[in-house]
Write an enzyme that holds these catalytic residues in place. Structure first.
Site, mmCIF file in Angstrom:
data_model
loop_
_atom_site.group_PDB
_atom_site.id
_atom_site.type_symbol
_atom_site.label_atom_id
_atom_site.label_comp_id
_atom_site.label_asym_id
_atom_site.label_seq_id
_atom_site.Cartn_x
_atom_site.Cartn_y
_atom_site.Cartn_z
ATOM 1 N N GLU A 93 5.207 9.990 -17.665
ATOM 2 C CA GLU A 93 5.169 8.673 -17.265
ATOM 3 C C GLU A 93 4.035 8.444 -16.721
ATOM 4 O OE1 GLU A 93 8.292 9.011 -14.055
ATOM 5 O OE2 GLU A 93 9.570 9.866 -15.496
ATOM 6 N N CYS A 153 -31.681 -24.822 -4.956
ATOM 7 C CA CYS A 153 -31.903 -23.505 -4.481
ATOM 8 C C CYS A 153 -32.206 -22.851 -5.992
ATOM 9 C CB CYS A 153 -31.057 -22.915 -3.675
ATOM 10 S SG CYS A 153 -31.453 -20.884 -3.770
ATOM 11 N N CYS A 178 -35.117 -19.517 -1.756
ATOM 12 C CA CYS A 178 -35.935 -20.772 -1.423
ATOM 13 C C CYS A 178 -36.226 -20.960 -0.105
ATOM 14 C CB CYS A 178 -35.205 -21.957 -2.108
ATOM 15 S SG CYS A 178 -33.538 -22.228 -0.845
ATOM 16 N N ARG A 200 8.968 6.001 1.992
ATOM 17 C CA ARG A 200 9.044 7.282 2.012
ATOM 18 C C ARG A 200 8.830 8.050 3.406
ATOM 19 N NH1 ARG A 200 4.815 11.278 0.710
ATOM 20 N NH2 ARG A 200 5.674 13.201 0.320
ATOM 21 N N CYS A 233 -32.654 -18.533 3.185
ATOM 22 C CA CYS A 233 -32.336 -18.182 1.740
ATOM 23 C C CYS A 233 -33.560 -17.198 1.491
ATOM 24 C CB CYS A 233 -32.327 -19.309 1.018
ATOM 25 S SG CYS A 233 -31.726 -18.896 -0.871
ATOM 26 N N LYS A 287 1.639 7.463 -13.769
ATOM 27 C CA LYS A 287 1.612 7.540 -12.132
ATOM 28 C C LYS A 287 1.191 6.525 -11.739
ATOM 29 C CE LYS A 287 0.873 10.605 -8.336
ATOM 30 N NZ LYS A 287 0.595 9.810 -7.396
ATOM 31 N N ASP A 321 14.335 -22.409 -17.302
ATOM 32 C CA ASP A 321 14.441 -22.583 -15.723
ATOM 33 C C ASP A 321 15.169 -23.807 -15.353
ATOM 34 O OD1 ASP A 321 12.666 -20.843 -16.612
ATOM 35 O OD2 ASP A 321 10.808 -21.839 -15.840
ATOM 36 N N ALA A 322 15.244 -25.057 -15.760
ATOM 37 C CA ALA A 322 16.030 -25.972 -15.264
ATOM 38 C C ALA A 322 17.642 -25.617 -14.973
ATOM 39 C CB ALA A 322 16.056 -27.373 -15.890
ATOM 40 N N GLU A 323 18.130 -25.061 -16.207
ATOM 41 C CA GLU A 323 19.518 -24.435 -15.959
ATOM 42 C C GLU A 323 19.784 -23.531 -14.975
ATOM 43 O OE1 GLU A 323 21.377 -24.528 -20.577
ATOM 44 O OE2 GLU A 323 19.349 -23.682 -20.360
ATOM 45 N N TYR A 324 18.461 -22.621 -14.748
ATOM 46 C CA TYR A 324 18.749 -21.630 -13.727
ATOM 47 C C TYR A 324 18.738 -22.325 -12.465
ATOM 48 C CZ TYR A 324 17.422 -17.684 -10.959
ATOM 49 O OH TYR A 324 17.684 -16.753 -9.845
ATOM 50 N N CYS A 329 -26.393 -21.181 1.060
ATOM 51 C CA CYS A 329 -27.855 -21.887 1.152
ATOM 52 C C CYS A 329 -27.582 -23.253 0.782
ATOM 53 C CB CYS A 329 -28.483 -21.145 -0.030
ATOM 54 S SG CYS A 329 -29.943 -22.231 -0.218
HETATM 55 S S1 IVH Z 1 8.326 11.514 -9.331
HETATM 56 C C1 IVH Z 1 9.815 14.833 -6.735
HETATM 57 N N1 IVH Z 1 7.153 9.659 -10.909
HETATM 58 O O1 IVH Z 1 3.696 9.702 -6.688
HETATM 59 C C2 IVH Z 1 8.997 13.948 -7.575
HETATM 60 N N2 IVH Z 1 6.183 9.932 -8.512
HETATM 61 O O2 IVH Z 1 2.511 12.150 -5.382
HETATM 62 C C3 IVH Z 1 8.667 12.863 -7.026
HETATM 63 N N3 IVH Z 1 4.779 8.170 -8.175
HETATM 64 O O3 IVH Z 1 5.493 9.687 -3.702
HETATM 65 C C4 IVH Z 1 8.007 11.682 -7.738
HETATM 66 N N4 IVH Z 1 4.515 7.196 -10.111
HETATM 67 O O4 IVH Z 1 5.066 7.437 -4.766
HETATM 68 C C5 IVH Z 1 7.093 10.318 -9.756
HETATM 69 N N5 IVH Z 1 6.294 8.132 -12.291
HETATM 70 C C6 IVH Z 1 6.225 8.753 -11.330
HETATM 71 C C7 IVH Z 1 5.242 8.277 -10.239
HETATM 72 C C8 IVH Z 1 5.616 8.838 -8.818
HETATM 73 C C9 IVH Z 1 4.112 7.381 -8.703
HETATM 74 C C10 IVH Z 1 4.087 8.503 -6.755
HETATM 75 C C11 IVH Z 1 5.342 8.536 -5.694
HETATM 76 C C12 IVH Z 1 5.300 9.781 -4.882
HETATM 77 C C13 IVH Z 1 3.835 10.479 -5.730
HETATM 78 C C14 IVH Z 1 3.788 11.873 -5.387
#
Ligand code: IVH
Length: 675
Positions: free
Chosen positions: A118, A437, A417, A141, A414, A120, A37-40, A432
């Site tokens: 993935e 209490c 008490c 969005r 309270c 969500k 961290d120090a170098e950074y 209180c």
């Molecule tokens: S794909 C056309 N992948 O979910 C496909 N969305 O209900 C667009 N979201 O507005 C989204 N994790 O904000 C995608 N792994 C993920 C996501 C994800 C969260 C959210 C995203 C989107 C909303 C859609």
């Protein structure tokens, strides 16, 4: 006329920027720093100084430009080159299978699809535009076609690179990246605690907190909020072609963008459903909130053929987890007296299942919160559970009111008490003020005896009530005065159980110092902070005498915590408590000296991935306090690699070199064994 900038200055500024961008990536994205961290800090300071001397050289993608932009009057809107669509939802295996069957019918095929699955993320969707590798515009969005220009705010998020990494592949001419900005649960809780303490309304959930933080007109506010990003897709791209979504994600990673490491590619819908089940179990242990799995057709050619409906693509599905919100009725509003005397209103509700758990009580935080949400007895409310926290009332469903509902009135005295309650002007919390209490005492004892504190087996809520009701326990030290003869006459006790409880209480006299500090129930001092304090001061006496300044010297202790510790030891009743406990033979064990920790002394540790119980800093402190060393890279000299969640390449390196790998549980055990 502009002045002439010497070539070496120009070159040095350029070099510093490249180095800092690279080290940001190592630190924030890979979580594998290669310099200290120090170098950074030295590199960063040098760049700041050069830019101050030569402001003409400042560019918007300079790493110094993350904070410092002026607040805006309002956000401009920007069009998305390609609409940001939403996702179709599914709530059951059947609906997920129906999605897969529909795709097969649409494409007239029987073949299984490759899917990318993935988590969500439950945050706020954003688009990041990179032009020739430089982050130029970032937006929310919005309505899907136009979003708000939140570039300055996005620049404050460390996991968003201001410039793409080009070590493996040059950046394309144009790249639109889509992702989700989110807040970690732990940090979300801390933020809400601070807001409540200041009398500000808390955010309902991490998603609102992320969205609210991103839509601040003053970037300094956003910068103070712990936000992160995971990228999950692209919009328009010029100068690079992709065949599959998986390839997109791998390439984004190479450019230094953060992609969720839990992302997988699988074949067929059954494998995607299995992933959903796995993640549903795993999700409560994750540091962030996820509300389902996104299943996407991997082939971009197939995505194109499938196309989109009005609001969502045909090739993707959000397969949601069981809801963590539910509606129910408020039967009563009670107030609880906490161990610090804070009086908290609680909604007692008709039991309802929320995310697999039956819930019948929810916190309403404080008087102002009840007013703000206007919760009344008899109301229908939406309740939610996030992670493992106490459920809370999100909102009242006012449409369902009959007129019979009864507004809440904070009691003037309270409930335990009878002492008149106080609420200092400017504070959100009602207390209180009675130091004796019983409500606060009951909580304090419960905390003191709990597993992670003094660990007094068998001293639960019912027994505590019984001991207090019978006048046997009027303070924490009274516990250590209990004899078998006191207990045997009580209901629920026989000779054996009385002996067991007394022995469990006596056994707790020799507890490790960090647990004792935690057991005292000092406001804001949780397990990890107690650990830090024990390590630093090594004795209770030294901690009790520490000034606020001295406390602030410890990494991980902020002003609020320091003040609260100081205040605790300043109070006479606490001084009395400690004296009495010491007189009764309660002596916390000092942390062992490094020499007495054979398992760790002289050994070199490397950490990779996120630990659940400690921050990196805390984990390092624990090792060094025991005479071990911590290094940032794995080599033949490394003795142990500690791998948390989502470990990086260090884990592979460790395996290659045959270095012993410990997971978090093994690391904890190791620490415990070595004192
Ligand atoms: S794909 C056309 N992948 O979910 C496909 N969305 O209900 C667009 N979201 O507005 C989204 N994790 O904000 C995608 N792994 C993920 C996501 C994800 C969260 C959210 C995203 C989107 C909303 C859609």
């Amino acid at each position: 006329m502009g002045r002439v900038i010497p070539e070496e200055i120009r070159a040095r500024v350029q070099e510093l920027r490249e180095q800092i961008h690279y080290h940001n990536y190592r630190y924030y994205v890979l979580d594998e720093p290669v310099i200290s961290d120090a170098e950074y800090d030295r590199l960063f300071r040098e760049l700041e100084e050069l830019e101050a001397a030569w402001p003409e050289l400042v560019t918007p993608d300079s790493p110094t430009q993350r904070v410092g932009a002026q607040p805006l009057e309002k956000f401009e809107t920007v069009p998305h080159r390609q609409p940001m669509l939403s996702l179709e939802n599914a709530f059951s295996e059947g609906e997920a299978r129906e999605f897969d069957a529909r795709l097969k019918r649409f494409l007239r095929t029987q073949e299984e699809f490759d899917y990318v699955v993935e988590p969500k993320m439950d945050g706020c969707a954003v688009e990041l535009v990179y032009e020739r590798g430089v982050f130029t515009v970032g937006s929310t969005r919005g309505d899907g076609y136009r979003g708000e220009n939140v570039t300055q705010n996005l620049k404050t998020i460390r996991t968003i690179p201001l410039r793409l990494l080009e070590t493996e592949e040059p950046a394309p001419e144009l790249l639109e990246v889509r992702g989700e900005v989110y807040m970690n649960l732990e940090e979300f809780r801390k933020l809400n605690e601070q807001r409540l303490a200041k009398g500000e309304p808390p955010f309902a959930n991490p998603r609102n907190a992320a969205a609210g933080s991103l839509r601040q007109l003053d970037p300094a506010v956003t910068a103070s909020r712990p936000l992160y990003i995971y990228c999950y897709g692209i919009g328009e791209v010029v100068g690079r072609r992709f065949e599959t979504h998986w390839e997109v994600l791998q390439t984004l990673k190479r450019w230094g963008l953060r992609v969720n490491p839990l992302t997988e590619r699988c074949r067929g819908i059954e494998a995607a459903i299995a992933y959903h089940h796995r993640l549903e179990h795993q999700r409560h242990g994750l540091p962030y909130e996820t509300d389902g799995v996104v299943i996407k057709v991997d082939s971009l050619a197939l995505q194109e053929r499938l196309g989109t409906k009005t609001r969502s693509p045909r090739w993707a599905l959000a397969y949601k987890f069981a809801a963590t919100q539910a509606t129910t009725r408020v039967l009563a509003i009670e107030v609880n007296v906490g161990r610090t005397g804070a009086v908290t209103p609680m909604a007692i509700m008709e039991p309802v299942e929320v995310g697999g758990v039956t819930v019948s009580r929810a916190t309403l935080h404080n008087e102002d919160e009840v007013k703000r949400k206007d919760v009344r007895v008899g109301d229908w409310v939406l309740v939610q559970r996030a992670g493992d926290v106490i459920p809370e009332v999100v909102m009242v469903i006012k449409e369902r009111r009959t007129g019979q509902e009864v507004p809440f009135q904070m009691p003037s005295h309270c409930p335990v008490c009878g002492t008149p309650l106080v609420r200092p002007p400017g504070e959100a919390v009602t207390r209180c003020p009675n130091p004796d209490c019983r409500g606060a005492l009951r909580r304090a004892i419960l905390h003191f005896a709990s597993k992670t504190a003094m660990d007094i087996d068998g001293l639960g809520e019912k027994i505590i009530d019984q001991l207090m009701e019978n006048g046997l326990v009027r303070s924490i030290p009274d516990l250590y005065r209990l004899t078998e003869a006191d207990l045997i006459p009580l209901e629920r006790f026989a000779e054996k159980s009385a002996a067991n409880l007394v022995s469990a209480i006596q056994k707790s006299k020799a507890v490790p110092l960090p647990r004792f500090i935690y057991a005292l129930g000092i406001r804001y001092v949780g397990e990890a902070t107690a650990q830090l304090l024990a390590q630093h001061f090594e004795s209770l006496e030294r901690l009790a005498q520490a000034s606020e300044e001295e406390l602030l010297q410890i990494e991980g202790i902020g002003p609020q915590v320091a003040r609260s510790i100081r205040e605790f030891f300043r109070q006479e009743k606490n001084q009395r408590l400690l004296k009495e406990l010491a007189a009764l033979g309660v002596r916390p064990l000092p942390p062992e000296k490094p020499a007495a920790a054979p398992g760790l002394a002289g050994k070199t540790f490397v950490f990779t991935g996120a630990l659940q119980r400690f921050s990196r800093e805390e984990a390092k402190a624990l090792v060094t306090a025991r005479g071990g060393k911590v290094s940032s890279s794995v080599s033949a000299k490394t003795d142990y690699v500690v791998a948390g969640a989502d470990p990086g390449s260090k884990l592979a390196k460790a395996k290659e070199l045959g270095v012993t790998v410990l997971d978090e549980a093994a690391f904890l055990e190791f620490l415990e064994r070595s004192g």
